[in-house]
Design an enzyme around this catalytic site. Structure first.
Site, mmCIF file in Angstrom:
data_model
loop_
_atom_site.group_PDB
_atom_site.id
_atom_site.type_symbol
_atom_site.label_atom_id
_atom_site.label_comp_id
_atom_site.label_asym_id
_atom_site.label_seq_id
_atom_site.Cartn_x
_atom_site.Cartn_y
_atom_site.Cartn_z
ATOM 1 N N TRP A 174 4.965 2.722 26.864
ATOM 2 C CA TRP A 174 6.000 3.209 27.791
ATOM 3 C C TRP A 174 5.987 2.430 29.095
ATOM 4 C CZ3 TRP A 174 9.408 5.921 25.371
ATOM 5 C CH2 TRP A 174 9.023 6.777 24.335
ATOM 6 N N ARG A 255 5.701 7.336 43.487
ATOM 7 C CA ARG A 255 6.236 8.712 43.459
ATOM 8 C C ARG A 255 6.995 9.033 44.729
ATOM 9 N NH1 ARG A 255 0.440 10.651 41.729
ATOM 10 N NH2 ARG A 255 0.710 10.344 39.494
ATOM 11 N N ARG A 280 40.682 19.715 39.099
ATOM 12 C CA ARG A 280 40.879 20.332 37.775
ATOM 13 C C ARG A 280 41.489 21.729 37.930
ATOM 14 N NH1 ARG A 280 41.299 19.487 32.268
ATOM 15 N NH2 ARG A 280 40.491 21.294 31.137
ATOM 16 N N LEU A 350 32.108 20.392 35.054
ATOM 17 C CA LEU A 350 32.998 19.424 34.402
ATOM 18 C C LEU A 350 33.428 19.859 32.995
ATOM 19 C CD1 LEU A 350 31.805 17.586 36.756
ATOM 20 C CD2 LEU A 350 32.211 15.694 35.217
ATOM 21 N N GLU A 375 5.181 9.030 36.174
ATOM 22 C CA GLU A 375 4.546 9.138 37.497
ATOM 23 C C GLU A 375 3.965 10.533 37.715
ATOM 24 O OE1 GLU A 375 4.754 6.510 39.697
ATOM 25 O OE2 GLU A 375 6.205 5.274 38.628
HETATM 26 C C1 LIG Z 1 10.968 5.824 30.482
HETATM 27 C C2 LIG Z 1 9.516 5.835 30.813
HETATM 28 C C3 LIG Z 1 8.969 4.805 31.575
HETATM 29 C C4 LIG Z 1 7.598 4.782 31.844
HETATM 30 N N1 LIG Z 1 7.069 3.724 32.569
HETATM 31 C C5 LIG Z 1 5.700 3.618 32.696
HETATM 32 C C6 LIG Z 1 5.112 2.449 33.307
HETATM 33 O O1 LIG Z 1 5.815 1.559 33.789
HETATM 34 N N2 LIG Z 1 3.757 2.353 33.328
HETATM 35 C C7 LIG Z 1 2.940 3.323 32.820
HETATM 36 O O2 LIG Z 1 1.724 3.163 32.862
HETATM 37 N N3 LIG Z 1 3.479 4.445 32.242
HETATM 38 C C8 LIG Z 1 4.826 4.607 32.159
HETATM 39 N N4 LIG Z 1 5.381 5.720 31.567
HETATM 40 C C9 LIG Z 1 4.480 6.713 30.956
HETATM 41 C C10 LIG Z 1 4.384 8.014 31.731
HETATM 42 O O3 LIG Z 1 3.716 7.824 32.934
HETATM 43 C C11 LIG Z 1 3.694 9.037 30.800
HETATM 44 O O4 LIG Z 1 4.633 9.352 29.799
HETATM 45 C C12 LIG Z 1 3.255 10.281 31.534
HETATM 46 O O5 LIG Z 1 2.123 10.020 32.339
HETATM 47 C C13 LIG Z 1 2.890 11.423 30.565
HETATM 48 O O6 LIG Z 1 2.035 10.989 29.563
HETATM 49 P P1 LIG Z 1 2.365 11.305 28.019
HETATM 50 O O7 LIG Z 1 3.784 10.953 27.760
HETATM 51 O O8 LIG Z 1 1.300 10.660 27.219
HETATM 52 O O9 LIG Z 1 2.270 12.873 27.911
HETATM 53 P P2 LIG Z 1 0.901 13.807 27.716
HETATM 54 O O10 LIG Z 1 -0.069 13.364 28.733
HETATM 55 O O11 LIG Z 1 0.534 13.695 26.285
HETATM 56 O O12 LIG Z 1 1.481 15.201 28.044
HETATM 57 C C14 LIG Z 1 2.298 15.963 27.148
HETATM 58 C C15 LIG Z 1 2.549 17.324 27.795
HETATM 59 O O13 LIG Z 1 1.296 18.011 27.971
HETATM 60 C C16 LIG Z 1 1.155 18.389 29.335
HETATM 61 N N5 LIG Z 1 -0.256 18.381 29.719
HETATM 62 C C17 LIG Z 1 -1.156 17.385 29.558
HETATM 63 N N6 LIG Z 1 -2.344 17.746 30.082
HETATM 64 C C18 LIG Z 1 -2.194 19.000 30.584
HETATM 65 C C19 LIG Z 1 -3.036 19.905 31.282
HETATM 66 N N7 LIG Z 1 -4.307 19.599 31.603
HETATM 67 N N8 LIG Z 1 -2.529 21.103 31.652
HETATM 68 C C20 LIG Z 1 -1.242 21.410 31.369
HETATM 69 N N9 LIG Z 1 -0.387 20.596 30.740
HETATM 70 C C21 LIG Z 1 -0.858 19.402 30.344
HETATM 71 C C22 LIG Z 1 1.961 17.350 30.112
HETATM 72 O O14 LIG Z 1 2.290 17.820 31.408
HETATM 73 C C23 LIG Z 1 3.164 17.195 29.201
HETATM 74 O O15 LIG Z 1 4.063 18.259 29.418
HETATM 75 C C24 LIG Z 1 6.768 5.809 31.353
HETATM 76 C C25 LIG Z 1 7.325 6.875 30.614
HETATM 77 C C26 LIG Z 1 8.685 6.885 30.365
HETATM 78 C C27 LIG Z 1 9.264 8.011 29.579
#
Ligand SMILES: Cc1cc2nc3c(=O)[nH]c(=O)nc-3n(C[C@H](O)[C@H](O)[C@H](O)COP(=O)(O)OP(=O)(O)OC[C@H]3O[C@@H](n4cnc5c(N)ncnc54)[C@H](O)[C@@H]3O)c2cc1C
Length: 396
Positions: A174, A255, A280, A350, A375
């Site tokens: 990602w 952030r 509208r 809308l 972030e």
């Molecule tokens: C379009 C896009 C661009 C991005 N760009 C970058 C980038 O440039 N560089 C980079 O490094 N990353 C990037 N990311 C990654 C992003 O930072 C991560 O997706 C984010 O940190 C969440 O990690 P995950 O998706 O693995 O979710 P997970 O960490 O697997 O979390 C899944 C769910 O579980 C919840 N959760 C996890 N732990 C806990 C806890 N202890 N208590 C309660 N809830 C919890 C989370 O809040 C979430 O709702 C990007 C993501 C997207 C979608």
């Protein structure tokens, strides 16, 4: 003359008079970025979004560099040295066009360039920052892995020493700008803890396949980074970043930009709803004349301008060197969540047109789903605030 006749008129675009807080130079930055986005992004972005691409990203990066928008609040090495408030205003205007453009700028300036600027050696700064500030080299920031997102301390990407060299193996997921980047700041586990590495993307063993089939941030390049025995010289490591504090401080900077940017997406959606509500007609009159629609517009305006005021407040604290990471979490949590709420309400105003790409609202709403997650997810920022409020750590 009554007291109220001396008051400035009510401005629907700035109902709280927040612009009074801005200096002429701030307004000039805002107007310049707004004009650029109106000219170079808004006419095309719906098509980019529909196709799921950001064509001309290299040209756009150079134009953003010429505007001074890349690494905007950093000093020296070709960076504009703008205030935090000015950087925030730029993020708002860019995200009012599309979150993908703001993401390009945030990742370049607040993540990749900030990491080099804050933690790099003089040679690393001299080598990369001027070209990155000019948009000639695009940067990316690799922290997240396929199995480790919210908990980057558990990352598996590993940098081992081989003589004086470093050899990196692992995968990042990602990663914004990944496939178009000339340089990647990659965070990896070493025998001495987590360290950052400046990785030229033409190194053997480095590849960055683009992630397709996204339904959010479609006008943004998102990639996987594959590091397969990538050999780097000893001086590729960022000397001043030790442990997770390094990447986390970069994220805090990025952030901060999101606190402002999210309000840009919200403003564009609110403006679309307001204009639509005025024109509208149903049941023989403009839908903006119905109390239920007015309640929606009033509530959206309240959250939008509270959010902008909050962003200003945080910006002034950052400029004064008094902004704490918990305060950034406060801002990101509130403003992204409220921005999504505004987009969803705007979409209802809308009606069916709300789901069309002819209007910006649904595009912003779906973009903000990513902004809500990257972030630091909503939950992570709740946990940051929960810990600050109670003194109790609930992360694990
Ligand atoms: C379009 C896009 C661009 C991005 N760009 C970058 C980038 O440039 N560089 C980079 O490094 N990353 C990037 N990311 C990654 C992003 O930072 C991560 O997706 C984010 O940190 C969440 O990690 P995950 O998706 O693995 O979710 P997970 O960490 O697997 O979390 C899944 C769910 O579980 C919840 N959760 C996890 N732990 C806990 C806890 N202890 N208590 C309660 N809830 C919890 C989370 O809040 C979430 O709702 C990007 C993501 C997207 C979608």
């Amino acid at each position: 003359m009554s007291a109220s006749s001396k008051l400035p008129p009510f401005d629907p675009a700035d109902p709280l008079g927040v612009d009074d807080l801005l200096e002429p130079e701030d307004l000039a930055v805002r107007d310049t970025v707004r004009r650029w986005a109106a000219d170079r992004v808004l006419p095309y972005v719906a098509e980019w979004y529909e196709k799921g691409e950001l064509p001309g990203i290299r040209e756009l990066a150079k134009e953003l560099g010429a505007l001074g928008a890349l690494g905007m609040s950093l000093e020296g090495h070709g960076c504009a040295g703008a205030s935090a408030v000015q950087y925030g205003l730029a993020c708002l205007e860019l995200e009012a066009a599309d979150s993908g453009i703001r993401s390009l700028v945030s990742v370049q300036g607040s993540l990749a360039m900030y990491a080099i600027h804050r933690f790099g050696s003089e040679e690393q700064k001299r080598e990369w920052l001027p070209r990155m500030a000019a948009g000639e080299v695009i940067g990316c920031f690799g922290l997240t892995e396929p199995d480790h997102g919210s908990d980057p301390a558990s990352m598996r990407t590993y940098a081992r020493r081989d003589g004086a060299d470093w050899v990196l193996d692992g995968r990042k997921m990602w990663i914004t700008n990944g496939s178009v980047a000339g340089v990647a700041v990659v965070w990896a586990r070493t025998d001495d803890g987590i360290r950052g590495f400046v990785v030229p993307t033409d190194r053997p063993g480095f590849s960055a396949p683009e992630i397709r089939h996204k339904w959010s941030l479609r006008a943004s390049v998102t990639s996987e980074l594959v590091l397969d025995g990538v050999r780097l010289p000893a001086d590729a490591m960022l000397p001043e970043a030790t442990g997770l504090k390094g990447p986390l401080s970069c994220l805090s900077h990025a952030r901060y930009g999101i606190v402002w940017g999210a309000m840009g997406a919200a403003r564009a959606s609110f403006e679309a709803a307001l204009e639509y509500a005025r024109s509208r007609e149903q049941f023989g009159r403009a839908i903006g004349g119905f109390q239920l629609t007015q309640a929606k517009l009033a509530d959206m305006a309240v959250e939008l301008h509270k959010g902008i005021l909050l962003a200003h407040h945080l910006g002034r604290r950052m400029d004064a060197g008094r902004l704490r990471p918990e305060q950034v979490s406060f801002g990101k949590l509130n403003n992204v969540r409220e921005a999504i709420g505004i987009c969803r309400t705007a979409r209802t105003v809308l009606g069916a047109n709300g789901i069309s790409l002819e209007y910006p609202v649904m595009r912003h709403a779906t973009n903000l789903e990513s902004v809500l997650t990257y972030e630091g997810t909503v939950e992570m920022h709740q946990l940051v605030l929960g810990k600050a409020l109670t003194g109790l750590d609930a992360f694990r």
